[in-house]
Design a protein around this motif. Structure first.
Motif, PDB file in Angstrom:
ATOM      1  N   ALA A  43       0.966  -0.927   0.203  1.00  0.00           N
ATOM      2  CA  ALA A  43       0.174   0.492   0.437  1.00  0.00           C
ATOM      3  C   ALA A  43       0.588   1.114  -0.145  1.00  0.00           C
ATOM      4  CB  ALA A  43      -0.653   0.069   0.965  1.00  0.00           C
ATOM      5  N   VAL A  44       1.480   1.447   0.747  1.00  0.00           N
ATOM      6  CA  VAL A  44       2.689   2.572   0.875  1.00  0.00           C
ATOM      7  C   VAL A  44       3.310   2.566  -0.487  1.00  0.00           C
ATOM      8  CG1 VAL A  44       5.025   3.745   1.983  1.00  0.00           C
ATOM      9  CG2 VAL A  44       3.471   2.583   3.131  1.00  0.00           C
ATOM     10  N   LEU A  45       4.218   1.187  -0.972  1.00  0.00           N
ATOM     11  CA  LEU A  45       4.581   1.437  -1.884  1.00  0.00           C
ATOM     12  C   LEU A  45       3.797   2.324  -3.626  1.00  0.00           C
ATOM     13  CD1 LEU A  45       7.691   0.722  -3.640  1.00  0.00           C
ATOM     14  CD2 LEU A  45       6.410  -1.638  -4.310  1.00  0.00           C
ATOM     15  N   ALA A  46       2.996   1.377  -3.441  1.00  0.00           N
ATOM     16  CA  ALA A  46       1.979   2.127  -3.884  1.00  0.00           C
ATOM     17  C   ALA A  46       1.595   3.320  -4.169  1.00  0.00           C
ATOM     18  CB  ALA A  46      -0.264   1.555  -4.090  1.00  0.00           C
ATOM     19  N   GLY A  47       1.406   4.147  -3.050  1.00  0.00           N
ATOM     20  CA  GLY A  47       1.304   5.482  -2.560  1.00  0.00           C
ATOM     21  C   GLY A  47       2.172   6.517  -3.041  1.00  0.00           C
ATOM     22  N   LEU A  48       3.605   6.035  -3.100  1.00  0.00           N
ATOM     23  CA  LEU A  48       4.844   6.820  -2.864  1.00  0.00           C
ATOM     24  C   LEU A  48       4.685   6.734  -4.754  1.00  0.00           C
ATOM     25  CD1 LEU A  48       7.742   4.993  -0.953  1.00  0.00           C
ATOM     26  CD2 LEU A  48       6.049   7.212  -0.766  1.00  0.00           C
ATOM     27  N   MET A  49       4.653   5.352  -5.681  1.00  0.00           N
ATOM     28  CA  MET A  49       4.270   5.241  -7.259  1.00  0.00           C
ATOM     29  C   MET A  49       3.417   6.785  -7.342  1.00  0.00           C
ATOM     30  SD  MET A  49       6.550   3.325  -8.418  1.00  0.00           S
ATOM     31  CE  MET A  49       7.877   1.587  -7.632  1.00  0.00           C
ATOM     32  N   GLN A  50       2.211   6.590  -6.764  1.00  0.00           N
ATOM     33  CA  GLN A  50       1.339   7.616  -6.990  1.00  0.00           C
ATOM     34  C   GLN A  50       2.158   8.889  -7.965  1.00  0.00           C
ATOM     35  OE1 GLN A  50      -1.346   6.904  -8.786  1.00  0.00           O
ATOM     36  NE2 GLN A  50      -1.962   8.954  -9.256  1.00  0.00           N
TER      37      GLN A  50
ATOM     38  N   PHE B 262      -2.108   9.601  -0.388  1.00  0.00           N
ATOM     39  CA  PHE B 262      -2.848   8.584   0.433  1.00  0.00           C
ATOM     40  C   PHE B 262      -3.791   8.387   0.298  1.00  0.00           C
ATOM     41  CE2 PHE B 262       0.153  12.248   2.458  1.00  0.00           C
ATOM     42  CZ  PHE B 262       1.145  12.251   2.956  1.00  0.00           C
ATOM     43  N   MET B 263      -4.281   8.650  -0.726  1.00  0.00           N
ATOM     44  CA  MET B 263      -5.802   8.095  -0.931  1.00  0.00           C
ATOM     45  C   MET B 263      -5.569   6.862  -1.165  1.00  0.00           C
ATOM     46  SD  MET B 263      -8.175  10.644  -2.487  1.00  0.00           S
ATOM     47  CE  MET B 263      -9.687   9.019  -3.435  1.00  0.00           C
ATOM     48  N   ILE B 264      -4.386   6.013  -2.012  1.00  0.00           N
ATOM     49  CA  ILE B 264      -4.246   4.987  -2.181  1.00  0.00           C
ATOM     50  C   ILE B 264      -3.384   3.984  -1.644  1.00  0.00           C
ATOM     51  CG2 ILE B 264      -3.048   3.958  -4.204  1.00  0.00           C
ATOM     52  CD1 ILE B 264      -4.898   5.154  -5.669  1.00  0.00           C
ATOM     53  N   MET B 265      -2.944   4.799  -0.455  1.00  0.00           N
ATOM     54  CA  MET B 265      -2.613   3.667   0.774  1.00  0.00           C
ATOM     55  C   MET B 265      -3.785   3.608   1.880  1.00  0.00           C
ATOM     56  SD  MET B 265       0.857   6.641   1.994  1.00  0.00           S
ATOM     57  CE  MET B 265       2.073   7.063   1.006  1.00  0.00           C
TER      58      MET B 265
ATOM     59  N   THR C 277      -3.611  -4.081  -4.856  1.00  0.00           N
ATOM     60  CA  THR C 277      -2.863  -3.132  -4.962  1.00  0.00           C
ATOM     61  C   THR C 277      -1.228  -3.658  -5.088  1.00  0.00           C
ATOM     62  OG1 THR C 277      -3.586  -3.659  -2.615  1.00  0.00           O
ATOM     63  CG2 THR C 277      -1.114  -1.671  -3.116  1.00  0.00           C
ATOM     64  N   LEU C 278      -0.753  -4.592  -6.124  1.00  0.00           N
ATOM     65  CA  LEU C 278      -0.371  -5.115  -7.133  1.00  0.00           C
ATOM     66  C   LEU C 278      -0.441  -4.624  -8.099  1.00  0.00           C
ATOM     67  CD1 LEU C 278       2.004  -6.426  -7.260  1.00  0.00           C
ATOM     68  CD2 LEU C 278       0.463  -9.075  -8.618  1.00  0.00           C
ATOM     69  N   TYR C 279      -1.464  -4.634  -8.770  1.00  0.00           N
ATOM     70  CA  TYR C 279      -2.289  -3.959  -9.759  1.00  0.00           C
ATOM     71  C   TYR C 279      -1.983  -2.735 -10.005  1.00  0.00           C
ATOM     72  CZ  TYR C 279      -5.318  -1.669 -13.179  1.00  0.00           C
ATOM     73  OH  TYR C 279      -6.051  -1.389 -14.507  1.00  0.00           O
ATOM     74  N   TRP C 280      -1.984  -1.883  -8.548  1.00  0.00           N
ATOM     75  CA  TRP C 280      -1.804  -0.078  -8.633  1.00  0.00           C
ATOM     76  C   TRP C 280      -0.538   0.000  -8.580  1.00  0.00           C
ATOM     77  CZ3 TRP C 280      -5.458   0.696  -4.110  1.00  0.00           C
ATOM     78  CH2 TRP C 280      -6.871   0.876  -4.530  1.00  0.00           C
TER      79      TRP C 280
ATOM     80  N   ILE D  47       2.513  -1.659 -10.067  1.00  0.00           N
ATOM     81  CA  ILE D  47       2.336  -2.172 -11.360  1.00  0.00           C
ATOM     82  C   ILE D  47       2.050  -0.857 -13.043  1.00  0.00           C
ATOM     83  CG2 ILE D  47       2.758  -3.404 -13.722  1.00  0.00           C
ATOM     84  CD1 ILE D  47       4.306  -4.473 -11.200  1.00  0.00           C
ATOM     85  N   GLY D  48       0.728  -0.732 -12.541  1.00  0.00           N
ATOM     86  CA  GLY D  48       0.145   0.235 -13.333  1.00  0.00           C
ATOM     87  C   GLY D  48       1.031   1.735 -13.111  1.00  0.00           C
ATOM     88  N   ASN D  49       1.306   2.192 -11.809  1.00  0.00           N
ATOM     89  CA  ASN D  49       1.507   3.386 -11.309  1.00  0.00           C
ATOM     90  C   ASN D  49       2.996   2.823 -12.180  1.00  0.00           C
ATOM     91  OD1 ASN D  49       0.027   5.028 -10.525  1.00  0.00           O
ATOM     92  ND2 ASN D  49       0.052   3.561  -8.465  1.00  0.00           N
ATOM     93  N   ILE D  50       3.871   2.132 -12.159  1.00  0.00           N
ATOM     94  CA  ILE D  50       5.314   2.210 -13.282  1.00  0.00           C
ATOM     95  C   ILE D  50       5.124   1.758 -14.636  1.00  0.00           C
ATOM     96  CG2 ILE D  50       7.384   0.352 -13.306  1.00  0.00           C
ATOM     97  CD1 ILE D  50       6.768  -1.396 -10.923  1.00  0.00           C
TER      98      ILE D  50
END
Length: 256
Positions: free
Chosen positions: A175-182, A206-209, A220-223, A225-228
């Motif tokens: 979740a934190v990784l997805a937020g940082l990627m966003q 913060f919403m993503i997290m 969350t894994l989808y988020w 990879i999508g953000n990368i």
């Protein structure tokens, strides 16, 4: 016209969500009935399962399907990025129009809208282009949530782990990784040049997290990879390192 299109798209997304929200805790099979099951959820489940059979894990299957979805959406995403970039380039001219039509009466504002749309047409800018990919991705994102939830409730399916994360359970780390990627997505894109979008730049991560902390790690894994993919897209299309340094636009009148 743009408002009507946005309303129609919003209704489509809401209808899609409501169509499947009553079944997200039920098993999913190839004979599950209903438009949502047959055309959204099951195709995602079968695609993830197909790539799991090839690659060995559901995590890799989710990554493969995510990449395919983003490649299909790539033309729209490129159009969105270019439209946002063009919007930033016409900001000085927009500031002049706002100054010219600063009066708030209906006639003046109508003229402002007409000249603004003429400017957009001249520069090849489509304001809807920035929203369309979001509306298109929403049913996919909701479908992913339903697919993962229903796979998790199907006895024949065990999502298992991926690099130490239980895909059926929430993961704070992901979740934190997805937020940082966003955050990186927004910092490498047009949002940095738009004062109104800068607020979103700090809220969205913060919403993503927050969502990632309570939703299954598979989503969350989808988020992540999508953000990368979005970061790579911004680097190659928007090229933030080549952004010209422009002086602040002055909207006030001349000093006396």
């Amino acid at each position: 016209m743009n408002k009507r299109l946005s309303l129609v798209l919003l209704l489509i997304v809401a209808t899609a969500l409501l169509a499947g929200c009553t079944e997200f805790n039920e098993p999913i099979y190839d004979n599950s009935k209903g438009f949502w099951n047959e055309y959204i959820v099951w195709p995602l489940v079968s695609s993830i399962t197909f790539f799991k059979g090839i690659l060995g894990t559901y995590g890799l299957g989710i990554i493969a399907v995510t990449i395919i979805i983003r490649l299909v959406l790539l033309p729209l995403m490129i159009k969105q990025t270019k439209s946002s970039k063009n919007m930033q380039e016409v900001q000085p001219e927009m500031a002049k129009l706002k100054e010219k039509y600063s009066s708030k009466d209906a006639v003046t504002q109508q003229k402002f809208q007409q000249e603004m749309m003429a400017l957009y047409k001249e520069k090849g800018i489509n304001p809807v282009a920035g929203c369309l990919p979001v509306f298109i991705q929403m049913p996919i994102l909701i479908g992913f949530y339903h697919a993962i939830s229903r796979m998790n409730n199907t006895p024949e399916i065990n999502l298992g782990d991926f690099i130490g994360f239980a895909l059926a359970e929430p993961s704070i780390i992901l979740a934190v990784l997805a937020g940082l990627m966003q955050l990186i997505v927004l910092r490498t894109g047009p949002a940095m040049d738009n004062p109104q979008m800068k607020l979103m730049m700090y809220i969205m991560p913060f919403m993503i997290m927050g969502f990632g902390i309570v939703l299954p790690a598979a989503l969350t894994l989808y988020w992540v990879i999508g953000n990368i993919i979005s970061i790579l897209q911004n680097l190659f299309i928007y090229k933030p390192w080549n952004k010209p340094k422009t002086a602040p636009v002055k909207t006030g009148g001349p000093k006396k």
